[in-house]
Design a protein around this motif. Structure first.
Motif, PDB file in Angstrom:
ATOM      1  N   ILE A 229       4.564  -5.782  -0.917  1.00 48.36           N
ATOM      2  CA  ILE A 229       3.710  -5.509  -2.072  1.00 48.36           C
ATOM      3  C   ILE A 229       4.307  -4.372  -2.888  1.00 48.36           C
ATOM      4  N   ILE A 230       4.328  -4.554  -4.203  1.00 47.45           N
ATOM      5  CA  ILE A 230       4.662  -3.464  -5.115  1.00 47.45           C
ATOM      6  C   ILE A 230       3.383  -3.113  -5.870  1.00 47.45           C
ATOM      7  N   ALA A 231       2.954  -1.864  -5.754  1.00 38.98           N
ATOM      8  CA  ALA A 231       1.745  -1.409  -6.441  1.00 38.98           C
ATOM      9  C   ALA A 231       2.097  -0.311  -7.437  1.00 38.98           C
ATOM     10  N   GLN A 232       1.228  -0.130  -8.405  1.00 40.72           N
ATOM     11  CA  GLN A 232       1.406   0.909  -9.416  1.00 40.72           C
ATOM     12  C   GLN A 232       0.182   1.809  -9.417  1.00 40.72           C
ATOM     13  N   THR A 233       0.383   3.115  -9.251  1.00 39.58           N
ATOM     14  CA  THR A 233      -0.733   4.054  -9.262  1.00 39.58           C
ATOM     15  C   THR A 233      -1.156   4.342 -10.706  1.00 39.58           C
ATOM     16  N   ARG A 234      -2.376   4.830 -10.857  1.00 41.31           N
ATOM     17  CA  ARG A 234      -2.881   5.121 -12.204  1.00 41.31           C
ATOM     18  C   ARG A 234      -2.099   6.255 -12.860  1.00 41.31           C
ATOM     19  N   THR A 235      -1.686   7.242 -12.083  1.00 45.78           N
ATOM     20  CA  THR A 235      -0.793   8.308 -12.549  1.00 45.78           C
ATOM     21  C   THR A 235       0.168   8.627 -11.404  1.00 45.78           C
ATOM     22  N   PRO A 236       1.362   9.163 -11.708  1.00 44.92           N
ATOM     23  CA  PRO A 236       2.315   9.481 -10.633  1.00 44.92           C
ATOM     24  C   PRO A 236       1.765  10.475  -9.612  1.00 44.92           C
ATOM     25  N   GLU A 237       0.833  11.365 -10.063  1.00 47.05           N
ATOM     26  CA  GLU A 237       0.312  12.393  -9.165  1.00 47.05           C
ATOM     27  C   GLU A 237      -0.598  11.822  -8.069  1.00 47.05           C
ATOM     28  N   LEU A 238      -1.035  10.574  -8.229  1.00 50.41           N
ATOM     29  CA  LEU A 238      -1.968   9.982  -7.271  1.00 50.41           C
ATOM     30  C   LEU A 238      -1.270   9.284  -6.105  1.00 50.41           C
ATOM     31  N   HIS A 239       0.034   9.503  -5.950  1.00 49.54           N
ATOM     32  CA  HIS A 239       0.752   8.738  -4.928  1.00 49.54           C
ATOM     33  C   HIS A 239       0.241   9.038  -3.508  1.00 49.54           C
ATOM     34  N   GLU A 240      -0.132  10.292  -3.237  1.00 54.30           N
ATOM     35  CA  GLU A 240      -0.633  10.616  -1.896  1.00 54.30           C
ATOM     36  C   GLU A 240      -2.002   9.982  -1.664  1.00 54.30           C
ATOM     37  N   ASP A 241      -2.879  10.009  -2.681  1.00 57.93           N
ATOM     38  CA  ASP A 241      -4.185   9.365  -2.554  1.00 57.93           C
ATOM     39  C   ASP A 241      -4.023   7.866  -2.331  1.00 57.93           C
ATOM     40  N   ALA A 242      -3.117   7.266  -3.105  1.00 51.64           N
ATOM     41  CA  ALA A 242      -2.892   5.818  -2.973  1.00 51.64           C
ATOM     42  C   ALA A 242      -2.389   5.470  -1.581  1.00 51.64           C
ATOM     43  N   LYS A 243      -1.474   6.263  -1.048  1.00 50.94           N
ATOM     44  CA  LYS A 243      -0.950   5.991   0.296  1.00 50.94           C
ATOM     45  C   LYS A 243      -2.054   6.086   1.351  1.00 50.94           C
ATOM     46  N   ALA A 244      -2.918   7.098   1.208  1.00 49.21           N
ATOM     47  CA  ALA A 244      -4.013   7.259   2.172  1.00 49.21           C
ATOM     48  C   ALA A 244      -4.994   6.087   2.095  1.00 49.21           C
ATOM     49  N   GLU A 245      -5.308   5.658   0.867  1.00 49.80           N
ATOM     50  CA  GLU A 245      -6.244   4.537   0.689  1.00 49.80           C
ATOM     51  C   GLU A 245      -5.673   3.237   1.247  1.00 49.80           C
ATOM     52  N   ILE A 246      -4.396   2.984   0.963  1.00 50.59           N
ATOM     53  CA  ILE A 246      -3.758   1.761   1.461  1.00 50.59           C
ATOM     54  C   ILE A 246      -3.699   1.773   2.979  1.00 50.59           C
ATOM     55  N   ARG A 247      -3.368   2.917   3.541  1.00 51.46           N
ATOM     56  CA  ARG A 247      -3.269   3.023   5.009  1.00 51.46           C
ATOM     57  C   ARG A 247      -4.626   2.765   5.656  1.00 51.46           C
ATOM     58  N   PHE A 248      -5.678   3.370   5.109  1.00 47.11           N
ATOM     59  CA  PHE A 248      -7.018   3.162   5.660  1.00 47.11           C
ATOM     60  C   PHE A 248      -7.414   1.692   5.563  1.00 47.11           C
ATOM     61  N   TYR A 249      -7.128   1.089   4.404  1.00 45.47           N
ATOM     62  CA  TYR A 249      -7.499  -0.309   4.172  1.00 45.47           C
ATOM     63  C   TYR A 249      -6.768  -1.244   5.137  1.00 45.47           C
ATOM     64  N   LEU A 250      -5.440  -1.086   5.273  1.00 46.84           N
ATOM     65  CA  LEU A 250      -4.674  -1.992   6.122  1.00 46.84           C
ATOM     66  C   LEU A 250      -4.991  -1.803   7.598  1.00 46.84           C
ATOM     67  N   ARG A 251      -5.219  -0.581   8.021  1.00 46.31           N
ATOM     68  CA  ARG A 251      -5.571  -0.358   9.438  1.00 46.31           C
ATOM     69  C   ARG A 251      -6.900  -1.030   9.765  1.00 46.31           C
ATOM     70  N   ARG A 252      -7.843  -0.953   8.838  1.00 45.62           N
ATOM     71  CA  ARG A 252      -9.125  -1.610   9.066  1.00 45.62           C
ATOM     72  C   ARG A 252      -8.975  -3.128   9.053  1.00 45.62           C
ATOM     73  N   MET A 253      -8.191  -3.652   8.118  1.00 43.84           N
ATOM     74  CA  MET A 253      -7.970  -5.090   8.032  1.00 43.84           C
ATOM     75  C   MET A 253      -7.295  -5.630   9.285  1.00 43.84           C
ATOM     76  N   ARG A 254      -6.420  -4.828   9.877  1.00 42.41           N
ATOM     77  CA  ARG A 254      -5.661  -5.272  11.045  1.00 42.41           C
ATOM     78  C   ARG A 254      -6.343  -4.899  12.360  1.00 42.41           C
ATOM     79  N   GLY A 255      -7.470  -4.214  12.268  1.00 46.26           N
ATOM     80  CA  GLY A 255      -8.217  -3.864  13.472  1.00 46.26           C
ATOM     81  C   GLY A 255      -7.475  -2.912  14.379  1.00 46.26           C
ATOM     82  N   LEU A 256      -6.732  -1.980  13.815  1.00 47.25           N
ATOM     83  CA  LEU A 256      -5.967  -1.031  14.626  1.00 47.25           C
ATOM     84  C   LEU A 256      -6.865   0.106  15.088  1.00 47.25           C
ATOM     85  N   GLY A 257      -6.768   0.452  16.373  1.00 47.52           N
ATOM     86  CA  GLY A 257      -7.548   1.543  16.934  1.00 47.52           C
ATOM     87  C   GLY A 257      -6.965   2.900  16.582  1.00 47.52           C
ATOM     88  N   PRO A 258      -7.709   3.975  16.854  1.00 52.24           N
ATOM     89  CA  PRO A 258      -7.244   5.339  16.520  1.00 52.24           C
ATOM     90  C   PRO A 258      -5.914   5.706  17.164  1.00 52.24           C
TER      91      PRO A 258
END
Length: 410
Positions: A229-258
């Motif tokens: 996947i290639i994604a585009q953030t709303r501003t370059p400064e949001l790259h850390e927020d975007a990474k955290a959101e994507i990580r949370f989303y994919l871990r939940r989708m994949r059912g990964l434990g802590p």
């Protein structure tokens, strides 16, 4: 007013002494010349290289985030490729659940044969993308039209190709409407997209033929795709927020434990750019500090020659003090002479440094090299400071000479 007149006379006298001993003055200031030239050259070269690298990063896109399958370290026997690969369901829900993302496109990669008329290519790179790919990759069409949402929704057998593919398949200059066989299936060419060459520093090489088809069409051809996947953030400064959101989303989708590791990777260009800027800034300061050692060596040379000058001009100093010259005037005379010597060396060093920078600009990777104002100020200030510090001891020695003893000096 008197102070300025005395200062002016002292500078003129200092220049006269430098002119009277031209060769000795040049040798004395050699360390200053080399030091200033080195500081200017190193700072300009580092700045030019930084601009070049940042320009290459900008060509990729400062707001981009890549999401891809990745095997956790030491877990090769635990996970299969089916568990790691990006799923279409993960792609479909990501944009809604990651507010820092402006848009995204999955990129489904496949290699297949290509044929137009009698021209046959055994292997050609085909990528299935969404229409948002054009904006994310900043790839506009030069003929025809872009891939549309209707093409994607209806799984249309259409494609866009780059101008390299036009030449490789010997297509007409205006090839829109012609058909190309991809893996034996007929696709109609609806547009020609510009070729975007990636810099070799990012793994790019010579431009190659590219074919792009709608994402849903690609899923129909490859039910179990290999994609990222290639994604585009709303501003370059949001790259850390975007990474955290994507990580949370994919871990939940994949059912990964802590305690379970990520089975995917996320990278952002802006994160790499920020790290590079810090490294470049630190490297500039470090290198400038290294070459500044030659300024210190030059300062020692200035002190030595000024001590020799005091010894040579002892009778002159005694005579001046005998007719009423105050110790402060003698002190200022030798200090100004030392500073003048250093400033002359600094000026010559700046000229050599600027000449070296002009030569650097002929190199493509350093064409952005320039001398920042702070480097000039640092060089001039350091030169004057060197003369002031290292000229102080000889000047004090001259100011403290006893006029009677000085007049007796042979």
């Amino acid at each position: 007013m008197i102070v300025f007149r005395i200062l002016f006379q002292t500078v003129v006298l200092a220049l006269g002494q430098v002119w009277a001993n031209k060769f000795r003055a040049i040798l004395t200031t050699l360390g200053i010349i080399i030091g200033v030239a080195a500081v200017v050259t190193v700072v300009a070269a580092t700045g030019g290289l930084e601009k070049f690298v940042l320009k290459e990063f900008a060509s990729i896109g400062a707001s981009k985030v890549w999401v891809f399958p990745r095997m956790p370290p030491g877990q090769r026997d635990r996970y299969t490729w089916r568990q790691l690969r990006i799923q279409p369901t993960e792609v479909d829900g990501m944009l809604d659940r990651c507010p820092s993302l402006l848009s995204l496109t999955p990129v489904l990669e496949m290699s297949t044969s290509g044929q137009v008329g009698d021209v046959f290519k055994q292997v050609i790179a085909v990528q299935a993308v969404r229409p948002s790919w054009h904006q994310i990759e900043d790839r506009s069409v030069i003929q025809g039209r872009e891939l549309s949402s209707i093409d994607d929704e209806q799984r249309q057998p259409v494609c866009i190709i780059n101008d390299k593919a036009v030449a490789e398949f010997q297509l007409d200059t205006n090839c829109v409407g012609q058909r190309i066989l991809l893996g034996g299936r007929a696709f109609m060419i609806v547009g020609v997209v510009e070729t975007k060459t990636v810099s070799p520093m990012f793994g790019g090489d010579e431009a190659r033929s590219e074919v792009f088809i709608p994402y849903q069409t690609g899923l129909m051809l490859r039910p179990e795709p290999r994609m990222y996947i290639i994604a585009q953030t709303r501003t370059p400064e949001l790259h850390e927020d975007a990474k955290a959101e994507i990580r949370f989303y994919l871990r939940r989708m994949r059912g990964l434990g802590p305690d379970e590791p990520d089975t995917f990777g996320i990278e952002a260009i802006e994160q790499i750019v920020s790290g590079f800027k810090k490294i470049a800034a630190g490297l500039s300061v470090f290198l400038a500090g290294i070459v500044a050692i030659s300024l210190l060596v030059g300062g020692i040379g200035i002190m030595n020659i000024m001590l020799v000058s005091v010894s040579e001009r002892t009778r002159e100093i005694g005579l001046r003090k005998a007719v009423g010259a105050k110790p402060a005037i003698i002190l200022m005379q030798f200090l100004v002479e030392a500073v003048t010597l250093c400033l002359i060396g600094g000026a010559i060093g700046l000229a050599i440094g600027y000449a070296a920078v002009l030569a650097m600009k002929l190199t493509p990777s350093l064409e952005g090299a320039s001398v920042p104002a702070w480097a000039v100020a640092l060089s001039v200030g350091f030169s004057a400071g060197t003369g002031l510090v290292f000229g102080m001891f000889p000047a004090i020695k001259a100011a403290r000479l006893d006029p009677i003893e000085a007049l007796r000096h042979e």
